[in-house]
Design a protein around this motif. Structure first.
Motif, PDB file in Angstrom:
ATOM      1  N   ASP A  26       0.595  -0.179  -0.736  1.00  0.00           N
ATOM      2  CA  ASP A  26      -0.356  -0.943  -0.606  1.00  0.00           C
ATOM      3  C   ASP A  26      -1.328  -1.456  -1.486  1.00  0.00           C
ATOM      4  OD1 ASP A  26      -2.420   0.688  -2.091  1.00  0.00           O
ATOM      5  OD2 ASP A  26      -0.787   2.297  -1.310  1.00  0.00           O
ATOM      6  N   SER A  27      -1.882  -2.966  -0.905  1.00  0.00           N
ATOM      7  CA  SER A  27      -2.328  -3.988  -1.893  1.00  0.00           C
ATOM      8  C   SER A  27      -2.851  -3.271  -3.176  1.00  0.00           C
ATOM      9  CB  SER A  27      -3.013  -4.376  -1.020  1.00  0.00           C
ATOM     10  OG  SER A  27      -4.472  -3.166  -0.979  1.00  0.00           O
ATOM     11  N   GLU A  28      -3.615  -2.235  -2.788  1.00  0.00           N
ATOM     12  CA  GLU A  28      -4.356  -1.500  -4.328  1.00  0.00           C
ATOM     13  C   GLU A  28      -3.477  -1.029  -5.142  1.00  0.00           C
ATOM     14  OE1 GLU A  28      -7.071   1.855  -3.636  1.00  0.00           O
ATOM     15  OE2 GLU A  28      -6.499   2.338  -5.191  1.00  0.00           O
ATOM     16  N   THR A  29      -2.301   0.211  -4.913  1.00  0.00           N
ATOM     17  CA  THR A  29      -0.663   0.124  -5.890  1.00  0.00           C
ATOM     18  C   THR A  29      -0.349  -1.232  -6.403  1.00  0.00           C
ATOM     19  OG1 THR A  29      -0.713   1.989  -4.329  1.00  0.00           O
ATOM     20  CG2 THR A  29       0.800   1.424  -5.603  1.00  0.00           C
ATOM     21  N   VAL A  30       0.195  -1.903  -5.772  1.00  0.00           N
ATOM     22  CA  VAL A  30       0.295  -3.184  -6.475  1.00  0.00           C
ATOM     23  C   VAL A  30      -0.611  -3.845  -7.456  1.00  0.00           C
ATOM     24  CG1 VAL A  30       1.116  -5.488  -5.455  1.00  0.00           C
ATOM     25  CG2 VAL A  30       1.907  -3.961  -4.323  1.00  0.00           C
ATOM     26  N   GLU A  31      -2.013  -4.217  -6.954  1.00  0.00           N
ATOM     27  CA  GLU A  31      -2.765  -5.001  -7.547  1.00  0.00           C
ATOM     28  C   GLU A  31      -2.599  -3.532  -9.285  1.00  0.00           C
ATOM     29  OE1 GLU A  31      -4.154  -7.131  -9.280  1.00  0.00           O
ATOM     30  OE2 GLU A  31      -2.723  -8.062  -8.263  1.00  0.00           O
ATOM     31  N   VAL A  32      -2.882  -2.627  -9.065  1.00  0.00           N
ATOM     32  CA  VAL A  32      -2.646  -2.086 -10.529  1.00  0.00           C
ATOM     33  C   VAL A  32      -1.289  -1.656 -11.617  1.00  0.00           C
ATOM     34  CG1 VAL A  32      -2.590   0.891 -10.768  1.00  0.00           C
ATOM     35  CG2 VAL A  32      -3.601   0.244  -8.934  1.00  0.00           C
ATOM     36  N   ILE A  33      -0.653  -1.952 -10.433  1.00  0.00           N
ATOM     37  CA  ILE A  33       1.118  -2.228 -11.691  1.00  0.00           C
ATOM     38  C   ILE A  33       1.129  -3.325 -11.976  1.00  0.00           C
ATOM     39  CG2 ILE A  33       3.343  -2.367 -11.013  1.00  0.00           C
ATOM     40  CD1 ILE A  33       3.336  -0.407  -8.363  1.00  0.00           C
ATOM     41  N   ARG A  34      -0.006  -4.187 -11.334  1.00  0.00           N
ATOM     42  CA  ARG A  34       0.233  -5.802 -11.664  1.00  0.00           C
ATOM     43  C   ARG A  34      -0.280  -5.775 -13.042  1.00  0.00           C
ATOM     44  NH1 ARG A  34       2.263 -10.804 -10.420  1.00  0.00           N
ATOM     45  NH2 ARG A  34      -0.281 -12.265 -11.642  1.00  0.00           N
ATOM     46  N   ALA A  35      -1.877  -5.279 -13.032  1.00  0.00           N
ATOM     47  CA  ALA A  35      -1.995  -5.082 -14.290  1.00  0.00           C
ATOM     48  C   ALA A  35      -1.601  -4.191 -15.304  1.00  0.00           C
ATOM     49  CB  ALA A  35      -4.101  -4.716 -13.282  1.00  0.00           C
ATOM     50  N   GLU A  36      -1.564  -3.375 -15.091  1.00  0.00           N
ATOM     51  CA  GLU A  36      -0.435  -2.426 -16.216  1.00  0.00           C
ATOM     52  C   GLU A  36       0.049  -3.175 -16.490  1.00  0.00           C
ATOM     53  OE1 GLU A  36      -1.357   1.569 -13.720  1.00  0.00           O
ATOM     54  OE2 GLU A  36       0.845   0.571 -14.349  1.00  0.00           O
TER      55      GLU A  36
END
Lengths: 128, 128
Positions: B81-91
DNA sequence: CAAACTGTATTATATGTATAATACAGTTGT
DNA sequence: ACAACTGTATTATACATATAATACAGTTTG
């Protein structure tokens, strides 16, 4: 005597490799110089909370690369000339730069974004 | 079908970890999306020239992180989901930036020098 | 000289990573 | 239905890393 105060084992790579890199970075940064005395295997292993054999493995690699001199019974000393120092420094800089450029490109970051990101994470480095 | 064309095993870290990172970077870069089909364990292992068990280990980790869904007999699919993607990207961005800043600082490089170095190694990236 | 340190070497054990060879259950496509 | 694919699991082997416990030879120091 070479200090290992800022040495930390967070990495997942082999500890003996981390010791090797720590020394190489110290050399490149000018903190570790020709003739400097290394902690003994036993002392450093106690300091880092690791096995003497692991330190020995790192020191052995350093000796194979001609960066230190060891003789039975005697203390181990750094063995550096200015050319070696420059080579190590150039190697580390290149590998670091290549690594960051590679990973950032893979993430689809633009050069400008990458530079901004690094600038931000550089933190409170005021001067220079 | 997720492509592994640009996957190379140069790193010294465990292969299953490299596969994990490859997927994560693909997610962060938007190349890998929700519902995308993963190569089967056998196919990918043949493609990369490694053991099926090694691929399975990587896929298992991805499933434990909730990034893929696997069911016996069925194909494995990305589950994002979009939230997961953003978390991974930020990490990934944070860890990369921190890593390069840390190593460059240890080499006694100034911020300006570091930025110049990265700009140089960015190569022939013209636009942006 | 003698004690306390050096470096070096050996053997054993444990763990993680990777491979190899299977086996079996479930799904898919013809 | 049947063949060909999926995922999953098990057992065995090999190698690298790290630890543990010693042992011995050479040096440094008091």
């Amino acid at each position: 005597m070479i200090s290992f105060d800022s040495f930390v084992v967070t990495d997942k790579s082999p500890i003996y490799m981390q010791i090797l890199r720590y020394i190489q970075r110290g050399i490149a940064a000018g903190q570790i110089c020709d003739g400097d005395e290394l902690p003994s295997r036993r002392v450093l292993s106690a300091l880092l909370g690791i096995n003497p054999n692991t330190v020995q493995k790192a020191y052995r690699l350093l000796e194979e690369r001609g960066l230190i001199e060891s003789h039975t019974g005697a203390k181990s000393l750094m063995c550096l000339d200015s050319e070696t120092v420059e080579v190590i420094r150039a190697e580390l800089l290149e590998s670091d730069a290549k690594a960051v450029v590679g990973t950032m490109k893979q993430l689809g970051i633009s050069k400008t974004q990458a530079l901004a990101l690094i600038e931000r994470y550089w933190g409170e480095e005021t001067a220079e």
